[in-house]
Motif scaffolding. Structure first.
Motif, PDB file in Angstrom:
ATOM      1  N   ASN A   1       8.932   8.416  -0.630  1.00 29.99           N
ATOM      2  CA  ASN A   1       9.538   8.553   0.699  1.00 29.99           C
ATOM      3  C   ASN A   1      10.049   7.220   1.235  1.00 29.99           C
ATOM      4  O   ASN A   1      10.791   7.174   2.214  1.00 29.99           O
ATOM      5  CB  ASN A   1       8.560   9.196   1.691  1.00 29.99           C
ATOM      6  N   GLY A   2       9.646   6.106   0.594  1.00 29.62           N
ATOM      7  CA  GLY A   2      10.144   4.789   0.975  1.00 29.62           C
ATOM      8  C   GLY A   2       9.403   4.114   2.108  1.00 29.62           C
ATOM      9  O   GLY A   2       9.707   2.959   2.449  1.00 29.62           O
ATOM     10  N   PHE A   3       8.410   4.788   2.699  1.00 33.14           N
ATOM     11  CA  PHE A   3       7.716   4.245   3.862  1.00 33.14           C
ATOM     12  C   PHE A   3       6.202   4.127   3.675  1.00 33.14           C
ATOM     13  O   PHE A   3       5.543   3.422   4.439  1.00 33.14           O
ATOM     14  CB  PHE A   3       7.965   5.126   5.099  1.00 33.14           C
ATOM     15  N   THR A   4       5.644   4.802   2.701  1.00 38.86           N
ATOM     16  CA  THR A   4       4.188   4.908   2.567  1.00 38.86           C
ATOM     17  C   THR A   4       3.646   4.112   1.393  1.00 38.86           C
ATOM     18  O   THR A   4       4.107   4.257   0.259  1.00 38.86           O
ATOM     19  CB  THR A   4       3.772   6.387   2.408  1.00 38.86           C
ATOM     20  N   LEU A   5       2.662   3.278   1.679  1.00 33.57           N
ATOM     21  CA  LEU A   5       1.957   2.507   0.646  1.00 33.57           C
ATOM     22  C   LEU A   5       0.776   3.325   0.143  1.00 33.57           C
ATOM     23  O   LEU A   5       0.042   3.925   0.947  1.00 33.57           O
ATOM     24  CB  LEU A   5       1.483   1.187   1.245  1.00 33.57           C
ATOM     25  N   HIS A   6       0.584   3.350  -1.160  1.00 33.31           N
ATOM     26  CA  HIS A   6      -0.588   3.985  -1.766  1.00 33.31           C
ATOM     27  C   HIS A   6      -1.371   2.930  -2.520  1.00 33.31           C
ATOM     28  O   HIS A   6      -0.815   2.228  -3.378  1.00 33.31           O
ATOM     29  CB  HIS A   6      -0.167   5.103  -2.725  1.00 33.31           C
ATOM     30  N   ARG A   7      -2.666   2.799  -2.203  1.00 37.73           N
ATOM     31  CA  ARG A   7      -3.515   1.837  -2.921  1.00 37.73           C
ATOM     32  C   ARG A   7      -4.263   2.551  -4.034  1.00 37.73           C
ATOM     33  O   ARG A   7      -4.975   3.527  -3.802  1.00 37.73           O
ATOM     34  CB  ARG A   7      -4.521   1.157  -1.986  1.00 37.73           C
ATOM     35  N   ASN A   8      -4.119   2.052  -5.241  1.00 36.90           N
ATOM     36  CA  ASN A   8      -4.846   2.611  -6.374  1.00 36.90           C
ATOM     37  C   ASN A   8      -6.338   2.302  -6.248  1.00 36.90           C
ATOM     38  O   ASN A   8      -6.728   1.300  -5.644  1.00 36.90           O
ATOM     39  CB  ASN A   8      -4.299   2.045  -7.684  1.00 36.90           C
ATOM     40  N   PRO A   9      -7.193   3.142  -6.820  1.00 40.62           N
ATOM     41  CA  PRO A   9      -8.647   2.932  -6.728  1.00 40.62           C
ATOM     42  C   PRO A   9      -9.127   1.818  -7.660  1.00 40.62           C
ATOM     43  O   PRO A   9      -9.734   2.070  -8.707  1.00 40.62           O
ATOM     44  CB  PRO A   9      -9.212   4.300  -7.124  1.00 40.62           C
ATOM     45  N   ILE A  10      -8.858   0.585  -7.291  1.00 41.78           N
ATOM     46  CA  ILE A  10      -9.275  -0.583  -8.064  1.00 41.78           C
ATOM     47  C   ILE A  10     -10.504  -1.206  -7.400  1.00 41.78           C
ATOM     48  O   ILE A  10     -10.496  -1.487  -6.199  1.00 41.78           O
ATOM     49  CB  ILE A  10      -8.147  -1.635  -8.136  1.00 41.78           C
ATOM     50  N   ALA A  11     -11.568  -1.431  -8.180  1.00 43.18           N
ATOM     51  CA  ALA A  11     -12.803  -1.996  -7.622  1.00 43.18           C
ATOM     52  C   ALA A  11     -12.661  -3.489  -7.369  1.00 43.18           C
ATOM     53  O   ALA A  11     -11.928  -4.197  -8.066  1.00 43.18           O
ATOM     54  CB  ALA A  11     -13.965  -1.734  -8.578  1.00 43.18           C
ATOM     55  N   GLN A  12     -13.386  -3.959  -6.348  1.00 35.77           N
ATOM     56  CA  GLN A  12     -13.475  -5.383  -6.028  1.00 35.77           C
ATOM     57  C   GLN A  12     -12.099  -6.058  -5.892  1.00 35.77           C
ATOM     58  O   GLN A  12     -11.843  -7.096  -6.479  1.00 35.77           O
ATOM     59  CB  GLN A  12     -14.330  -6.096  -7.088  1.00 35.77           C
ATOM     60  N   SER A  13     -11.253  -5.423  -5.116  1.00 36.49           N
ATOM     61  CA  SER A  13      -9.932  -5.999  -4.872  1.00 36.49           C
ATOM     62  C   SER A  13      -9.464  -5.612  -3.475  1.00 36.49           C
ATOM     63  O   SER A  13      -9.699  -4.489  -3.015  1.00 36.49           O
ATOM     64  CB  SER A  13      -8.919  -5.502  -5.910  1.00 36.49           C
TER      65      SER A  13
END
Length: 262
Positions: free
Chosen positions: A133-145
């Motif tokens: 959509n060009g507006f939404t950030l998705h954070r991947n499930p990365i530990a300790q970051s």
């Protein structure tokens, strides 16, 4: 700048910062001379015909066309004309145009401007991505970051407003704010990345703490103005930014323009 309150779930907030456009027009007197014209064939084109022709052009060309004559300028001044509708349809995703993301923006031109000021897919942590959509950030499930992203366009003066939607749990740290180009957008551990140094200023939505060692940023939550957060911001280009630690968190940022009160 603004953001949601300390609770989890889908949240929305508005954000107003002391900062302003880094771009400036260099057209000067030459532009004024061009705008004074309009007696030739170009100035006599019927508005519908002119709109149809201009609707095939991209933004830089439209900016140049607005300087041809008063007739062309007035045609492009209509922010809901066929010209801006066509450019919106080509530039923005169908998802963005049909969803509630841009519901607070009344014109096609303002929607296009908001897209130009959205979070950057090229200026963010490697552990996040910007959705289609060009507006939404998705954070991947990365530990300790801790991972963040900056807006595409920064400002060095003026007042500007953004709306931010934080969907999903906040985690231990969830920060919205502003940052210079030098501020890091990723670090190890779960920390308040924005506001962790002298290159950024942040508001932690989890504990409502302001992060930096003093400097003007204002926050608003649910249309309630919360006051000035920082004063004395440096005269440098500042970018809206967010940082998150919770896996699969999604943050949407929409530029609303300058506040109505100036």
């Amino acid at each position: 700048m603004s953001g949601a309150g300390a609770g989890g779930g889908a949240q929305s907030a508005g954000l107003g910062a002391a900062a302003a456009g880094c771009c400036s027009s260099s057209s000067g007197a030459g532009s004024a001379a061009l705008l004074g014209g309009g007696s030739g064939i170009a100035g006599r084109l019927p508005t519908r015909v002119l709109e149809h022709v201009l609707s095939y052009l991209e933004l830089p060309d439209l900016m140049n066309c607005s300087l041809v004559c008063w007739h062309w300028y007035n045609c492009l001044a209509d922010e809901n004309s066929e010209v801006w509708r066509s450019l919106c349809a080509r530039s923005l995703s169908e998802e963005a145009l049909r969803s509630d993301i841009l519901c607070n923006l009344a014109s096609y031109k303002s929607k296009l401007k908001s897209f130009q000021h959205a979070l950057s897919s090229h200026d963010c942590s490697r552990n996040v991505y910007i959705k289609k959509n060009g507006f939404t950030l998705h954070r991947n499930p990365i530990a300790q970051s801790t991972d963040g992203a900056r807006g595409k366009i920064g400002f060095s003066e003026g007042r500007h407003a953004w709306e931010i939607w934080w969907e999903g749990p906040l985690g231990t740290v969830a920060v919205i704010g502003i940052a210079t180009k030098r501020a890091p957008m990723q670090c190890q551990g779960y920390v308040a990345l924005l506001g962790s140094d002298d290159q950024s200023w942040g508001w932690n939505l989890v504990d409502n703490n302001l992060l930096h060692n003093g400097e003007t940023l204002a926050f608003e939550r649910g249309f309630e103005f919360l006051g000035v957060a920082f004063r004395g911001l440096p005269k440098t280009c500042l970018f809206p930014a967010v940082s998150a630690v919770y896996g699969n968190t999604e943050v949407t940022m929409v530029y609303l323009g300058r506040p109505l009160d100036g």
